[in-house]
Structure formats: C-alpha cells, structure tokens
Design an enzyme around this catalytic site. Sequence first.
Site, PDB file in Angstrom:
ATOM      1  N   LYS A  77       1.579  -3.437   8.833  1.00  0.00           N
ATOM      2  CA  LYS A  77       2.779  -2.599   8.761  1.00  0.00           C
ATOM      3  C   LYS A  77       3.958  -3.365   9.318  1.00  0.00           C
ATOM      4  CE  LYS A  77       2.453   1.787   9.407  1.00  0.00           C
ATOM      5  NZ  LYS A  77       2.296   3.134   9.953  1.00  0.00           N
ATOM      6  N   GLY A 127       6.315   3.978   4.388  1.00  0.00           N
ATOM      7  CA  GLY A 127       6.341   5.161   5.236  1.00  0.00           C
ATOM      8  C   GLY A 127       7.628   5.227   6.018  1.00  0.00           C
ATOM      9  N   GLY A 128       7.681   6.174   6.923  1.00  0.00           N
ATOM     10  CA  GLY A 128       8.879   6.369   7.715  1.00  0.00           C
ATOM     11  C   GLY A 128       9.204   5.164   8.579  1.00  0.00           C
ATOM     12  N   PHE A 129       8.202   4.352   8.899  1.00  0.00           N
ATOM     13  CA  PHE A 129       8.446   3.236   9.799  1.00  0.00           C
ATOM     14  C   PHE A 129       8.525   1.886   9.105  1.00  0.00           C
ATOM     15  CE2 PHE A 129       6.628   6.466  12.564  1.00  0.00           C
ATOM     16  CZ  PHE A 129       7.605   6.517  13.533  1.00  0.00           C
ATOM     17  N   GLY A 130       8.210   1.859   7.833  1.00  0.00           N
ATOM     18  CA  GLY A 130       8.317   0.581   7.153  1.00  0.00           C
ATOM     19  C   GLY A 130       7.280   0.445   6.064  1.00  0.00           C
ATOM     20  N   ARG A 131       7.164  -0.764   5.565  1.00  0.00           N
ATOM     21  CA  ARG A 131       6.283  -1.014   4.444  1.00  0.00           C
ATOM     22  C   ARG A 131       4.905  -1.446   4.942  1.00  0.00           C
ATOM     23  NH1 ARG A 131       9.869  -1.832   0.130  1.00  0.00           N
ATOM     24  NH2 ARG A 131       8.663  -3.309  -1.080  1.00  0.00           N
ATOM     25  N   VAL A 132       3.877  -1.049   4.229  1.00  0.00           N
ATOM     26  CA  VAL A 132       2.507  -1.365   4.631  1.00  0.00           C
ATOM     27  C   VAL A 132       1.848  -2.191   3.535  1.00  0.00           C
ATOM     28  CG1 VAL A 132       0.308  -0.415   5.383  1.00  0.00           C
ATOM     29  CG2 VAL A 132       2.405   0.832   5.859  1.00  0.00           C
ATOM     30  N   LEU A 145       0.836  -1.210   0.000  1.00  0.00           N
ATOM     31  CA  LEU A 145       0.000   0.000   0.000  1.00  0.00           C
ATOM     32  C   LEU A 145       0.860   1.245   0.000  1.00  0.00           C
ATOM     33  CD1 LEU A 145      -2.633  -0.996   2.657  1.00  0.00           C
ATOM     34  CD2 LEU A 145      -3.076  -0.490   0.276  1.00  0.00           C
ATOM     35  N   ASP A 204       3.018  12.455  16.228  1.00  0.00           N
ATOM     36  CA  ASP A 204       3.362  12.631  14.811  1.00  0.00           C
ATOM     37  C   ASP A 204       2.115  12.908  13.976  1.00  0.00           C
ATOM     38  OD1 ASP A 204       5.061  12.874  12.693  1.00  0.00           O
ATOM     39  OD2 ASP A 204       5.458  10.732  12.448  1.00  0.00           O
TER      40      ASP A 204
HETATM   41  N1  ADP Z   1      -4.557   1.298   7.714  1.00  0.00           N
HETATM   42  C1  ADP Z   1      -4.209   1.595   6.452  1.00  0.00           C
HETATM   43  N2  ADP Z   1      -5.075   1.368   5.440  1.00  0.00           N
HETATM   44  C2  ADP Z   1      -4.736   1.677   4.164  1.00  0.00           C
HETATM   45  N3  ADP Z   1      -3.556   2.202   3.793  1.00  0.00           N
HETATM   46  C3  ADP Z   1      -2.643   2.439   4.745  1.00  0.00           C
HETATM   47  C4  ADP Z   1      -2.916   2.143   6.122  1.00  0.00           C
HETATM   48  N4  ADP Z   1      -1.824   2.487   6.836  1.00  0.00           N
HETATM   49  C5  ADP Z   1      -0.935   2.975   5.959  1.00  0.00           C
HETATM   50  N5  ADP Z   1      -1.399   2.950   4.697  1.00  0.00           N
HETATM   51  C6  ADP Z   1      -0.719   3.370   3.469  1.00  0.00           C
HETATM   52  O1  ADP Z   1       0.666   3.139   3.584  1.00  0.00           O
HETATM   53  C7  ADP Z   1       1.403   4.326   3.435  1.00  0.00           C
HETATM   54  C8  ADP Z   1       2.549   4.364   4.399  1.00  0.00           C
HETATM   55  O2  ADP Z   1       2.026   4.377   5.716  1.00  0.00           O
HETATM   56  P1  ADP Z   1       2.840   4.883   6.948  1.00  0.00           P
HETATM   57  O3  ADP Z   1       3.955   3.943   7.211  1.00  0.00           O
HETATM   58  O4  ADP Z   1       1.870   5.100   8.043  1.00  0.00           O
HETATM   59  O5  ADP Z   1       3.394   6.255   6.421  1.00  0.00           O
HETATM   60  P2  ADP Z   1       4.183   7.330   7.243  1.00  0.00           P
HETATM   61  O6  ADP Z   1       5.246   6.629   8.001  1.00  0.00           O
HETATM   62  O7  ADP Z   1       4.682   8.242   6.168  1.00  0.00           O
HETATM   63  O8  ADP Z   1       3.160   7.950   8.121  1.00  0.00           O
HETATM   64  C9  ADP Z   1       0.417   5.450   3.658  1.00  0.00           C
HETATM   65  O9  ADP Z   1       0.719   6.559   2.873  1.00  0.00           O
HETATM   66  C10 ADP Z   1      -0.909   4.849   3.256  1.00  0.00           C
HETATM   67  O10 ADP Z   1      -1.161   5.071   1.890  1.00  0.00           O
END
Ligand code: ADP
Length: 692
Positions: free
Chosen positions: A385, A365-370, A362, A485
């Site tokens: 995540k 992000g800063g913490f890893g892949r989702v 999906l 954050d």
């Molecule tokens: N619960 C979720 N449902 C759908 N998409 C999600 C969800 N959590 C994160 N994502 C997708 O994954 C991407 C990266 O998420 P995240 O790691 O939370 O980003 P960041 O660390 O930049 O806040 C988001 O931009 C979003 O599109």
Amino acid sequence: MATKILLQLMLVVAVAVLAVEATGAVEFTYNGFGGARLSLDGMATVTPSGLLLLTNDTNMSKGHAFHPDPVTFRRPATNDTRNITMPSFSTTFVFAIVSEFLDLSTSGFVFLIAPSKDLSTAMPQQYLGLFNRSDNGDPRNRVFAVEFDTVRNPEFADIDNNHVGVDVNSLNSTASATAGYYHDDGEEEEEFRNLSLISREPMQVWVDYDAAATEVTVTMAPVRSPRPRRPLISSKIDLSTVISDEAYLGFSSASSIVLVKHYVLGWSFSLGGTPAPPLDYRNLPKLPRIGPKPRSKALIVALPIATTAAVLAAVAAGFVLLRRRIKYAELREDWETEFGPHRFAFKDLHHATGGFKDTRLLGVGGFGRVYRGVLPSSGTEVAVKRVSHESRQGMKEFVAEVVSIGRLRHRNLVQLLGYCRRKGELLLVYDYMPNGSLDKHLHSHGGYDVRLELDWARRFHVIRGVAAGLLYMHEDWDQVVVHRDIKASNVLLDAEMNGRVGDFGLARLYDHGADPQTTHVVGTMGYLAPELVRTGKATTRSDVFAFGAFLLEVACGRRPIEEEDGVDDDDDRFVLVEWVLGHWREGAIVGAVDARLGSAFDAAEADLVLRLGLACLHPAPAARPTMRQVMHYLDGSATLPDLPETYATFNTPAAMEIYKPKFFDSWSTWRSTTSTATSGAAMSDIALSGGR
Ligand SMILES: Nc1ncnc2c1ncn2[C@@H]1O[C@H](COP(=O)(O)OP(=O)(O)O)[C@@H](O)[C@H]1O
Ligand SMILES: *[C@@H]1O[C@H](CO)[C@@H](O)[C@H](O)[C@H]1NC(C)=O
Ligand SMILES: *[C@@H]1O[C@H](CO)[C@@H](O)[C@H](O)[C@H]1NC(C)=O
Ligand SMILES: *[C@@H]1O[C@H](CO)[C@@H](O)[C@H](O)[C@H]1NC(C)=O
Ligand SMILES: *[C@@H]1O[C@H](CO)[C@@H](O)[C@H](O)[C@H]1NC(C)=O
Ligand SMILES: *[C@@H]1O[C@H](CO)[C@@H](O)[C@H](O)[C@H]1NC(C)=O
Ligand SMILES: *[C@@H]1O[C@H](CO)[C@@H](O)[C@H](O)[C@H]1NC(C)=O
Ligand SMILES: *[C@@H]1O[C@H](CO)[C@@H](O)[C@H](O)[C@H]1NC(C)=O
C-alpha cells in the site's frame, strides 16, 4: 500468561470450527513451487530450485501432485429448488518435458480435476497414472483432464505422437489436436505453428471453462510469448455433470521404459469467471542444464573484443548505478535502525510489484493505491500500500506504532509485514489476501453470484472471525489497539474465505499529522459513533459501534447509509439502522436479512446478529457490549438480553442532541436488564488507550 493460554484455547476452538467449514481456495498462484504445500505422491518431488518434477528416473512408475485443498466448485444445495450450476474456471501453467533422447519419449502427462487425490489404482505407462485398464471410460470417474501425450496409442484412438487432448473420464480424448498454436500476426489470418512436446523447451498452457457456453478451450504457446487469440482446441462439454462439487486440481504423469522428466514451472488457477492470475515469468525456476556446457571455438577470436566491451560496460554500469540510486532513493533516519527487520528496501518492493505496474493494482482506497507483489527473496505474495504523506511530523511515532502493530499476530488480522519510507510517501507491506475485500463481494452487482459466494454460513463465519480479530486487538494483546475504521471494505478475505481485519492503526497517521486546533475525525459515515463525532477521541467503544454497523451491513447486504441517486438530502437517505429498527419494532427483525438470500439462512443466527448489531450501535458508549461479550453472544455462551422497548438510535449530531436526555434513560434501563457470563467490570466508560 493467562491471556496467552486463553488465546491458545481460542485458537484451538477457532481452528476446529474452520475444519468443519473449510472451503477450497477460489484463486491460487504458484510462481515456482519452492516451499509450496503440495500433496505429492509416487515419484513427484519439488526440486531445491522450486521445479515440480513429476517423474524421476524410476521406470514404470507414477507421480502425482495436487493443490492440497479441495476446490469447492459447487456448494451443497440447500433445500430450495434453484439449481446451482458450476461456475467458470481458468487455469494456466508452464511445463517442460525433458526426455533422455531428444527424439523419443514414451509417456506424457495430464492436468486433471478429480474427486480424490488417491490415484493408487491407476496404472503407469500409457495410462498416464490416471486410469487403469478397467475404469478407463467409466463415467463414475468424474475426472476432467487435459493430456499432453507423446505417444500414439491406437487403443485410445490417439491422433499422433505429439498431441493435446481433452479427456472426460477416459483416455480416449473427446477432442484433440497436434500440439501447437495459432500465431497471430496483426490483421492476417492466424498461422498454425507446431510445437514439439519433447523439445525440452518450456511451454505455457491455458485451460478455460466457460460455464455459460459450456465450452472448454485449451491454448498453448512457447513460454513468455503472448497468449494466442485462437485456442488450439475448443470443445463443447458440459462439465457440470463431470466435475464433482468438491474436487482436487493437479498433475499426473507416468514413466515407462525411456527415462523422461516432466517438469511444471508455475501454475495458477481462478474460479468464478476471472482469468487465471498471470504467472511471473521472472520468478519461475530455471530448468536444469542438460549435457555439458557448450564450448565456443569463437572464444579466442572474441576475447579482445570482449575486453573492450567489458571496459565500456563498466563505464555504462557506473551511470546506471547512479541513476538507480536516484530511482530507488528512500528516506532513512538514525532512529529507524532500531526497527531493523520491519524496514523493506524500496528496490525490493519496486521489483516485487513489477515497478508498481497498473496491472498489479489491486484497488484504490482512502489511503492510497494497493499493489500485488511477490517478494523476490521469499516468493511470498504481498499487498503493498502506497500512502502519500507530506508532513514528516509525527512520522517517527507512526512508524514506531506500525512496527509495534506489526507484532500483532492473529488469524483474523491481515498481517503487516513491514514498511518502507520515501520522500512524501510511506509504503506498507501486508500479507496478500486472494479474495479481496468483503464489500466487493457483498455489494457486487453481477459477476459473482452473491448467494453462492456469500451464503449465510459464510457471512456468519466472517462475522465471527472479525469479532475474534477485534477482541484480540482490544483485549488479548499486550496493548489496547483501537482500530478506528472498522467497515466492510476493511475486512479482507483470505484464501479460505476467513474474514480478516485490515488497515488497523492507519487512521492514526492522520491523527498524528493533524493540526491540534481542528478536530479531525477519521472514520466513515454510518460507522462513526456519536461520541467520536463529538470528541474526536476513538476508543474500543467506538470500534464496537462501527462493528455494529458492520453486522447490519453483512446481514442485510446494504450499506449503513445509502444516498438516493444524485440527491444530497437527509430525507432521501436510506439509513440501514433505522430500517432494521423498523423491522424490530414490528417484531420481525429477520425480515431485514439480505433479500438475495431468500429463505436460505439460519433464522436464529440472523436474529442474534441483527439484535447484536443494534446493541453495538447503542448511542451511549457504556451501554454497548464489549468485544468479549460480543464473542460470548456469537458463540452462544451468553444470551443477548432484549433491547429495551424505548431503544432509539441517532444518526446525525443534530438528532443526537434531541435524543440525548431520552437515551440516557433507556440506556440505564437496558443496562439493568443486562446479565452476562463475563465479568461486568468493563461496563464503565474507562480510559481505554495505553497498556492494561
Ligand atoms: N492485503 C490485501 N490483499 C489483497 N487486496 C488488498 C489488500 N489490501 C487492500 N487490498 C485491496 O485494495 C483495495 C483498497 O484497499 P484500502 O486502501 O485498504 O481501501 P480502503 O482505504 O477503502 O479501506 C481494497 O478494496 C482491496 O481490494
Ligand atoms: C523416485 O521416486 C520413488 C518414489 O518416491 C523413490 O522410491 C525413488 O527413490 C526415487 N528415485 C530417485 C532416483 O530419486
Ligand atoms: C526398468 O525396469 C526393468 C524391470 O521392470 C529393469 O529390468 C530395467 O533395468 C529398468 N531400467 C532402468 C533404466 O531402470
Ligand atoms: C431437504 O428436504 C428433504 C425432503 O424434502 C428432507 O428430508 C431433508 O431433511 C431436507 N434437508 C435439509 C438440509 O433441510
Ligand atoms: C434442475 O436440474 C434438473 C436436472 O438437471 C432439471 O430436471 C430441473 O428442471 C432443473 N430445475 C430448474 C429449476 O432449473
Ligand atoms: C481400477 O481402478 C478402480 C478404481 O477406479 C478399481 O476399483 C479397480 O480395482 C482397478 N482395477 C485394476 C485392474 O487395478
Ligand atoms: C477407445 O478407443 C478405442 C479405439 O477406437 C476403442 O476400441 C475403445 O473401446 C475406446 N474406449 C473407450 C472407453 O471409449
Ligand atoms: C507439424 O506436425 C504435423 C503432424 O505431426 C506434420 O505433418 C507437419 O509436417 C508438421 N509441420 C511442421 C512445420 O513441422
């Protein structure tokens, strides 16, 4: 107790607001219909195994099934001259027609998009439960349908008794073709292969509308085979004059004399130009077996061979099991047993996400892949995540916190369902948010039409949602939870486009692991409160600061700090708050509102949001409103006091040193003019972590 009642009251109010602003889903997926909230009528039922069965054994009857909420194809036009066109859409579903006789069926079914779920005046049999004798062909129907017809009806000019047709307001199809597909075989010319609709075999259909080309395509293929490149039907139709602004999507079918069952196994839909989400074939329900189990005469011959094979298989299975143990290994320690149900098995998450396939990614992000996934046990869609984490130190505290945070439940928070721990990584399981993160919508160039997707009313609704979510974390739960954050990319949009706060508590992971000697500030440039930069200590006040930056970002459609291309120079930065302040000093703060909205926004609301943003961005923590006050300002039950004329912000620690003596003055000025409906107790900068 009092908090609980208040919370319930708030929820009632919030739901009422939602009912007014309710909008349809932009994307949905049903891998089977078990537990799905469909609107069914007539003979339609969902079987215990999760099949949508449109017809039962009643003859001369109808069955309808709809996705429950209307889909907003167009927003009602505001009073500007531009024409809002209908967006593209895409849908796919798997169906099967099981007739009493293998070579005879006397009715078909349709996929339809209609202005209403009420088809009570429609007729069964050849009318497919869609129209009746008098309204067939009436342009006021505003119905678009794709028919799968197993009878040749001369009265509708049908081509044969096994055809697919594109229907616009009429069962006389505007385009039709014999059921089948163009098999692509590498480079060669595609070869047409017939499909028999009544073969009892599941088949997949893709219906796509390309708004730019005003073209409908219908493609079909046996289930599980790849989508053929060449569609079965392509037809030039302008659906903007057919589909109503808000419409319902579903299926309709009818029975006549020969008993026939129309099954739908899975279905997905997407509006706005992205292809319909792929269906997860493994999770689709199975069709019931028809007739007795076939008995094999070869069984007697095969038995000795089978025994040998079984022994070999057992040995092989042993090896496979051993390998699996390694593949699915996870870390589990004694202290984790107390967290029981929140712990997921890695194997389940692996299966849920199709082995963390790239196609399920999906975002990063800063913490890893989702990754997107479907839990095999319940069929719920989740986002998983993967956070890599080397140090085990602090892990126990963190997991304890994850579990306690998992108990936070609010309609404006992304629900954390649980976690799983492996060597070097932590997996967090959240509710899936079909509309992704807010910043993608806010800062997308091309693709989505910002005006259409994020008009002012939606932005204001999202802002209020995020404020409600934060208020709950700060004040209405049994512990104070600091988010740490807040930013547009951590605000996710659910199917109804409600804003939901995600990622709460995650920043803590880095705190726990961090070396106490180095002050490690977690957060994002432009959202970081000055005292947080100085002390490294996050508080509800620093969350309010970040929320202020978020307000400006949503209202203006620009990031808090934008670097000019390639230049890493303070002077060449666009600093949103300074820019808004500029407009404010000129007495025209709404001039800062996102230019893409034109004049289509509520000036009073925009004025409030922008001034509130500035108030939240106050350099002095105690001068910022609390989230409870923010909520009062947003819902109009308190009036936001004017900012003092001397109001100034800072953006860098260096600038803050300069401002320091000044802003303490202006802060007290501002405070003295502050009068709100809330108890003023929260105005001092008290210690904020821990229970209340
Ligand atoms: N619960 C979720 N449902 C759908 N998409 C999600 C969800 N959590 C994160 N994502 C997708 O994954 C991407 C990266 O998420 P995240 O790691 O939370 O980003 P960041 O660390 O930049 O806040 C988001 O931009 C979003 O599109
Ligand atoms: C079929 O559906 C109709 C309408 O809901 C219902 O009255 C009837 O009992 C059902 N028949 C069977 C066999 O399930
Ligand atoms: C179908 O309906 C007719 C009357 O409409 C009835 O006579 C007949 O028995 C029914 N057949 C079946 C198989 O239910
Ligand atoms: C749109 O304009 C018409 C006349 O031009 C006016 O009557 C109507 O109230 C306006 N609607 C809105 C929502 O502004
Ligand atoms: C809007 O649509 C109407 C009718 O479809 C058309 O007459 C008009 O010219 C269009 N306006 C613009 C600005 O495209
Ligand atoms: C046919 O359907 C229309 C509504 O679409 C209804 O007004 C009309 O009465 C129906 N006619 C018959 C004969 O049922
Ligand atoms: C449908 O086609 C039939 C046969 O060609 C024709 O008689 C009838 O008028 C058509 N109906 C409509 C609504 O177009
Ligand atoms: C495919 O269907 C068409 C029309 O029904 C028929 O003429 C043809 O023989 C069929 N071909 C095969 C290979 O079944």
